[in-house]
Structures are given as C-alpha cells and as structure tokens.
Design a protein around this motif. Structure first.
Motif, PDB file in Angstrom:
ATOM      1  N   GLY A  45       0.810  -1.219   0.000  1.00  0.00           N
ATOM      2  CA  GLY A  45       0.000   0.000   0.000  1.00  0.00           C
ATOM      3  C   GLY A  45       0.837   1.260   0.000  1.00  0.00           C
ATOM      4  N   CYS A  46       1.837   1.322  -0.873  1.00  0.00           N
ATOM      5  CA  CYS A  46       2.790   2.434  -0.845  1.00  0.00           C
ATOM      6  C   CYS A  46       2.976   3.077  -2.210  1.00  0.00           C
ATOM      7  CB  CYS A  46       4.150   1.943  -0.345  1.00  0.00           C
ATOM      8  SG  CYS A  46       4.125   1.529   1.395  1.00  0.00           S
ATOM      9  N   SER A  47       3.488   4.288  -2.184  1.00  0.00           N
ATOM     10  CA  SER A  47       3.824   5.014  -3.404  1.00  0.00           C
ATOM     11  C   SER A  47       5.285   5.455  -3.351  1.00  0.00           C
ATOM     12  CB  SER A  47       2.929   6.245  -3.569  1.00  0.00           C
ATOM     13  OG  SER A  47       1.600   5.869  -3.868  1.00  0.00           O
ATOM     14  N   LEU A  48       5.884   5.527  -4.523  1.00  0.00           N
ATOM     15  CA  LEU A  48       7.266   5.989  -4.667  1.00  0.00           C
ATOM     16  C   LEU A  48       7.267   7.223  -5.544  1.00  0.00           C
ATOM     17  CD1 LEU A  48      10.407   5.485  -4.471  1.00  0.00           C
ATOM     18  CD2 LEU A  48      10.164   4.179  -6.587  1.00  0.00           C
ATOM     19  N   ILE A  49       7.867   8.302  -5.055  1.00  0.00           N
ATOM     20  CA  ILE A  49       8.052   9.526  -5.833  1.00  0.00           C
ATOM     21  C   ILE A  49       9.556   9.713  -5.992  1.00  0.00           C
ATOM     22  CG2 ILE A  49       7.706  12.025  -5.909  1.00  0.00           C
ATOM     23  CD1 ILE A  49       5.264  11.667  -4.152  1.00  0.00           C
ATOM     24  N   VAL A  50      10.036   9.752  -7.217  1.00  0.00           N
ATOM     25  CA  VAL A  50      11.476   9.738  -7.443  1.00  0.00           C
ATOM     26  C   VAL A  50      11.817  10.577  -8.663  1.00  0.00           C
ATOM     27  CG1 VAL A  50      11.346   7.639  -8.853  1.00  0.00           C
ATOM     28  CG2 VAL A  50      13.481   8.185  -7.666  1.00  0.00           C
ATOM     29  N   SER A  51      13.003  11.172  -8.646  1.00  0.00           N
ATOM     30  CA  SER A  51      13.450  11.991  -9.768  1.00  0.00           C
ATOM     31  C   SER A  51      14.924  11.709 -10.053  1.00  0.00           C
ATOM     32  CB  SER A  51      13.262  13.478  -9.449  1.00  0.00           C
ATOM     33  OG  SER A  51      13.681  14.279 -10.538  1.00  0.00           O
ATOM     34  N   PRO A  52      15.313  11.626 -11.314  1.00  0.00           N
ATOM     35  CA  PRO A  52      16.728  11.417 -11.636  1.00  0.00           C
ATOM     36  C   PRO A  52      17.534  12.699 -11.441  1.00  0.00           C
ATOM     37  CG  PRO A  52      15.470  11.706 -13.647  1.00  0.00           C
ATOM     38  CD  PRO A  52      14.474  11.700 -12.519  1.00  0.00           C
ATOM     39  N   TYR A  53      18.827  12.547 -11.229  1.00  0.00           N
ATOM     40  CA  TYR A  53      19.725  13.703 -11.215  1.00  0.00           C
ATOM     41  C   TYR A  53      20.880  13.438 -12.168  1.00  0.00           C
ATOM     42  CZ  TYR A  53      22.230  10.882  -7.690  1.00  0.00           C
ATOM     43  OH  TYR A  53      22.883   9.874  -7.018  1.00  0.00           O
ATOM     44  N   THR A  54      21.505  14.511 -12.602  1.00  0.00           N
ATOM     45  CA  THR A  54      22.480  14.411 -13.686  1.00  0.00           C
ATOM     46  C   THR A  54      23.848  14.949 -13.273  1.00  0.00           C
ATOM     47  OG1 THR A  54      21.817  16.582 -14.534  1.00  0.00           O
ATOM     48  CG2 THR A  54      20.663  14.658 -15.421  1.00  0.00           C
ATOM     49  N   ASN A  55      24.847  14.636 -14.095  1.00  0.00           N
ATOM     50  CA  ASN A  55      26.187  15.190 -13.881  1.00  0.00           C
ATOM     51  C   ASN A  55      26.360  16.439 -14.747  1.00  0.00           C
ATOM     52  OD1 ASN A  55      26.572  14.266 -16.507  1.00  0.00           O
ATOM     53  ND2 ASN A  55      27.825  12.510 -15.887  1.00  0.00           N
ATOM     54  N   GLY A  56      27.565  16.947 -14.814  1.00  0.00           N
ATOM     55  CA  GLY A  56      27.821  18.177 -15.553  1.00  0.00           C
ATOM     56  C   GLY A  56      27.604  18.056 -17.045  1.00  0.00           C
ATOM     57  N   LYS A  57      27.517  16.819 -17.558  1.00  0.00           N
ATOM     58  CA  LYS A  57      27.285  16.601 -18.984  1.00  0.00           C
ATOM     59  C   LYS A  57      25.820  16.288 -19.272  1.00  0.00           C
ATOM     60  CE  LYS A  57      31.957  14.707 -19.573  1.00  0.00           C
ATOM     61  NZ  LYS A  57      32.744  13.509 -19.982  1.00  0.00           N
ATOM     62  N   ASP A  58      24.962  16.549 -18.275  1.00  0.00           N
ATOM     63  CA  ASP A  58      23.529  16.271 -18.401  1.00  0.00           C
ATOM     64  C   ASP A  58      23.237  14.791 -18.604  1.00  0.00           C
ATOM     65  OD1 ASP A  58      22.609  18.849 -17.981  1.00  0.00           O
ATOM     66  OD2 ASP A  58      22.809  19.396 -20.085  1.00  0.00           O
ATOM     67  N   GLN A  59      24.129  13.944 -18.112  1.00  0.00           N
ATOM     68  CA  GLN A  59      23.898  12.500 -18.155  1.00  0.00           C
ATOM     69  C   GLN A  59      23.270  12.065 -16.833  1.00  0.00           C
ATOM     70  OE1 GLN A  59      28.055  11.519 -18.689  1.00  0.00           O
ATOM     71  NE2 GLN A  59      27.746  11.067 -20.879  1.00  0.00           N
ATOM     72  N   ILE A  60      22.213  11.272 -16.893  1.00  0.00           N
ATOM     73  CA  ILE A  60      21.572  10.783 -15.668  1.00  0.00           C
ATOM     74  C   ILE A  60      22.494   9.784 -14.984  1.00  0.00           C
ATOM     75  CG2 ILE A  60      19.653   9.416 -14.761  1.00  0.00           C
ATOM     76  CD1 ILE A  60      17.895  10.668 -16.917  1.00  0.00           C
ATOM     77  N   VAL A  61      22.846  10.054 -13.737  1.00  0.00           N
ATOM     78  CA  VAL A  61      23.786   9.194 -13.012  1.00  0.00           C
ATOM     79  C   VAL A  61      23.176   8.588 -11.753  1.00  0.00           C
ATOM     80  CG1 VAL A  61      25.857  10.335 -13.875  1.00  0.00           C
ATOM     81  CG2 VAL A  61      24.721  11.231 -11.822  1.00  0.00           C
ATOM     82  N   GLY A  62      21.979   8.995 -11.383  1.00  0.00           N
ATOM     83  CA  GLY A  62      21.362   8.451 -10.177  1.00  0.00           C
ATOM     84  C   GLY A  62      19.941   8.951 -10.048  1.00  0.00           C
ATOM     85  N   ALA A 108       1.078  16.747  -3.457  1.00  0.00           N
ATOM     86  CA  ALA A 108       1.225  18.155  -3.836  1.00  0.00           C
ATOM     87  C   ALA A 108       2.455  18.779  -3.200  1.00  0.00           C
ATOM     88  CB  ALA A 108      -0.029  18.935  -3.445  1.00  0.00           C
ATOM     89  N   ARG A 109       2.802  18.351  -2.001  1.00  0.00           N
ATOM     90  CA  ARG A 109       3.943  18.923  -1.287  1.00  0.00           C
ATOM     91  C   ARG A 109       5.244  18.189  -1.620  1.00  0.00           C
ATOM     92  NH1 ARG A 109       6.187  17.817   3.902  1.00  0.00           N
ATOM     93  NH2 ARG A 109       7.371  19.591   4.721  1.00  0.00           N
ATOM     94  N   ILE A 110       5.159  16.855  -1.751  1.00  0.00           N
ATOM     95  CA  ILE A 110       6.377  16.055  -1.875  1.00  0.00           C
ATOM     96  C   ILE A 110       6.926  16.053  -3.297  1.00  0.00           C
ATOM     97  CG2 ILE A 110       7.319  13.716  -1.647  1.00  0.00           C
ATOM     98  CD1 ILE A 110       5.455  13.314   0.723  1.00  0.00           C
ATOM     99  N   ILE A 111       6.083  16.119  -4.300  1.00  0.00           N
ATOM    100  CA  ILE A 111       6.571  16.126  -5.687  1.00  0.00           C
ATOM    101  C   ILE A 111       7.548  17.281  -5.932  1.00  0.00           C
ATOM    102  CG2 ILE A 111       5.873  16.501  -8.092  1.00  0.00           C
ATOM    103  CD1 ILE A 111       3.383  14.800  -7.480  1.00  0.00           C
ATOM    104  N   PRO A 112       7.199  18.535  -5.593  1.00  0.00           N
ATOM    105  CA  PRO A 112       8.175  19.621  -5.814  1.00  0.00           C
ATOM    106  C   PRO A 112       9.408  19.482  -4.915  1.00  0.00           C
ATOM    107  CG  PRO A 112       6.253  20.450  -4.629  1.00  0.00           C
ATOM    108  CD  PRO A 112       5.902  19.071  -5.109  1.00  0.00           C
ATOM    109  N   MET A 113       9.240  18.858  -3.748  1.00  0.00           N
ATOM    110  CA  MET A 113      10.366  18.666  -2.830  1.00  0.00           C
ATOM    111  C   MET A 113      11.405  17.728  -3.448  1.00  0.00           C
ATOM    112  SD  MET A 113      10.047  17.302   1.074  1.00  0.00           S
ATOM    113  CE  MET A 113       8.784  18.552   1.418  1.00  0.00           C
ATOM    114  N   VAL A 114      10.931  16.604  -3.993  1.00  0.00           N
ATOM    115  CA  VAL A 114      11.828  15.643  -4.641  1.00  0.00           C
ATOM    116  C   VAL A 114      12.454  16.262  -5.885  1.00  0.00           C
ATOM    117  CG1 VAL A 114      11.907  13.445  -5.895  1.00  0.00           C
ATOM    118  CG2 VAL A 114      10.649  13.602  -3.723  1.00  0.00           C
TER     119      VAL A 114
END
Length: 344
Positions: free
Chosen positions: A296-313, A326-332
């Motif tokens: 009964g759970c949800s995951l909110i996640v966003s990728p982050y990139t390095n200096g070359k705009d490559q997704i690394v994590g 509404a609050r957590i999406i902009p936070m992540v």
C-alpha cells in the motif's frame, strides 16, 4: 477517464482524495457535505460516490460507510486533478544546506540529502548513488554458508558495498582469506577497472601464485563486481518514519512487506534505474509496481544528472499511498536539481 467526469463528480472526487490524504480515514457523505460548502444533499453525494466506485476510482474498506480512493483513483487524481504546491523559502534553504558538499564526499552528501528528504516528507528517503570507479581501500571475502560468501568492498572515500557470490561447496575459510589477501595486495589505491587490468595481465603472464580453488574465488568475486557496479549504490534512510502512522499502511503486515521490498535491493535498483528513461519526477502508486503492490505504498522519485547532463542516479521517497503528493513532488524535484548542480 477524467474527461468522463462532470464538474460535480470531479469536485466530490477531489475532496475525497484530499480528505483521505489528510486523515487516512474513509470519507463519508457528511464530511464531504461540510468540505464542499455547497448545498448538496447527502443522497446526491452518495449517488456520485456510488458512480465513482463503479468506475473503480473509490472503494469501501471493510464495512465502513465512507470511501477511500483506489490506486487507479489516486493515479487519476495525480495526473488530472492535482495542484502541485511550491516549496517554502525555509524548505528550499534546508535542502540547499543539506545538499552542500563542502568538506564531504559525494556518498556522504547524498546520505545527508536522503535523510533530509525523509525528515521533510515523513517518509523513507532513498537514493541511487551514481555509478563510480573510485580508488579502492579494501576487499574481503566472508564465509556465509555452504556455497555462498559475502564480498565486501570499501572505497577510499568510505563507500561500502556488499555482494553475495556463489563459491564451491565446502570451501575452507583459509581459501577465502588467501583470496582476500591476494586482491588487497593488488587493488589498494586502484580503481576497480585498474585492478581488473592488473589481474588480467598477471594471469596472462602466468605470474600468479594461486591454486586453482583460490583463483576461482578471485575470478568469481571480480566478475560479480564487474557486472554489478553499473547499477550504483542504493541508500535508504528513515524507514522508521513508516511506522509513525500505522493506519496509513492498514496493518503491520503491510509494513513488513514494504520493509522486505526495501531490502530487495537489486529490485529497488532496477526500479530506480527506470527513472532514467524519462525526464522529471516519476510517480509509482501502489499496485502499479509489483515490488510493493501489497504494501500500500507510493514511490516519488526523480533522476539527477552530472555536468554533462547524463543521468547518473535518482533520489526520492517512499511512503503510504496517501502521502501528500502536492507537497512532496516539488520537494523531490528540487532536491534532484540541487544534487545535479552539486555534481556538475
């Protein structure tokens, strides 16, 4: 499906979801009548609720007269009705401060950011640290049980990674120790790629002094690392936050299921890696992902990139399906952007 709902149905559905997010309790017609602030009879509200239930957007838990949104309903709400808020100045400053990497290694900064996200969201925070090839400090084989051993690798900046490998049945501890000693004499101060190159060169020149059994253990350990490090490292913080509101997860069995899912690190890594296939915040709600469909759970996640705009994590939070989207999406989203700037 949102276009199939008239304005009255949308308003009632929105109020049900928002009330459920606030309280975690089933929402009845009396509560809705007060929240709507318009003159609708309880009978009219109940009829609309029945229609929404027939569409699969609501359900009645147990014998309650109230309704709660289904996973499908929550997805419809997030995609079509959610009004995403904005972070306060204090929240932005807190995220900026916690993500500052001054005097800390990247893994330490990511751990701080994950702990911070957990605290701000009241959920468990998790981050997939970027693929790395840092200089190594130590490697060791530890006997677990017949046919299995744990390989522990420590980098110079303190990152610790573990992998379970298959080894010959009945292998003596002395062989594992020899394999550990052999590798440590060759890997310290080198990256994993450099260590593999040296080991391969020694093998080709037949300069190794290892017996066949020890050689098999060394080869198995190195092959495991070679095939796994592309996935990075999973860091989870704040699992205890999930115990703060048992009603949100229905019962302890669901909490146990979620904890087991969080420990299924390879599966979690694959899920986080999937975020690299799309830009921006990704949201997985309940049964949409079989990894924690029973929790009964949800995951909110966003990728982050390095200096070359490559997704690394990727970084995000996991919590009950009634988390404050509404609050957590902009936070992540903001945290991922701060980390991208930090890495770049």
């Amino acid at each position: 499906m949102i276009t199939e709902l008239n304005q009255r149905s949308r308003d009632i559905f929105r109020q049900i979801v928002e009330a459920y997010v606030e309280t975690g309790e089933p929402v009845g017609s009396r509560t809705l009548s007060r929240r709507l602030g318009i003159a609708l009879s309880p009978a009219t509200i109940r009829n609309v609720m029945a229609d929404l239930e027939e569409l699969g957007l609501l359900k009645a838990p147990h014998t309650s007269a109230g309704r709660v949104p289904t996973d499908v309903g929550l997805r419809l709400f997030v995609n079509g009705l959610l009004e995403v808020g904005d972070l306060s100045d204090d929240e932005r400053e807190s995220i900026d401060a916690q993500c500052a990497a001054s005097g800390r290694s990247l893994p330490e900064a990511l751990e701080e950011a994950t702990t911070m996200l957990s605290g701000l969201s009241s959920c468990a925070g998790l981050v997939m640290a970027p693929k790395t090839d840092r200089p190594l400090k130590h490697i060791e084989f530890v006997n677990l049980q017949p046919g299995r051993a744990l390989v522990v690798l420590v980098t110079e900046d303190g990152l610790v990674e573990n992998r379970v490998v298959e080894v010959p049945m009945g292998i003596p501890s002395s062989v594992l120790q020899m394999a550990s000693n052999y590798l440590n004499a060759r890997v310290v101060g080198r990256t994993l790629a450099e260590a593999r190159t040296r080991l391969q060169a020694e093998a080709e020149e037949q300069r190794t002094q290892l017996d066949e059994l020890t050689r098999r253990v060394v080869d198995t350990g190195m092959a495991t690392w070679a095939g796994s490090r592309s996935s990075g490292v999973l860091i989870v913080r704040g699992q205890a936050k999930l115990l703060d509101d048992v009603s949100a997860l229905s019962d302890l069995e669901r909490i146990r299921s979620l904890f087991e899912a969080l420990e299924t690190r390879d599966a979690m890594m694959r899920l986080l890696e999937a975020t690299g296939q799309a830009e921006g915040v990704q949201i997985f709600i309940g049964a949409e992902n079989n990894l924690f469909s029973h929790a009964g759970c949800s995951l909110i996640v966003s990728p982050y990139t390095n200096g070359k705009d490559q997704i690394v994590g990727a970084i995000g939070v996991i919590g009950p399906t009634r988390i404050n989207y509404a609050r957590i999406i902009p936070m992540v989203d903001y945290t991922a952007k701060v980390i991208s700037r930090m890495i770049g």
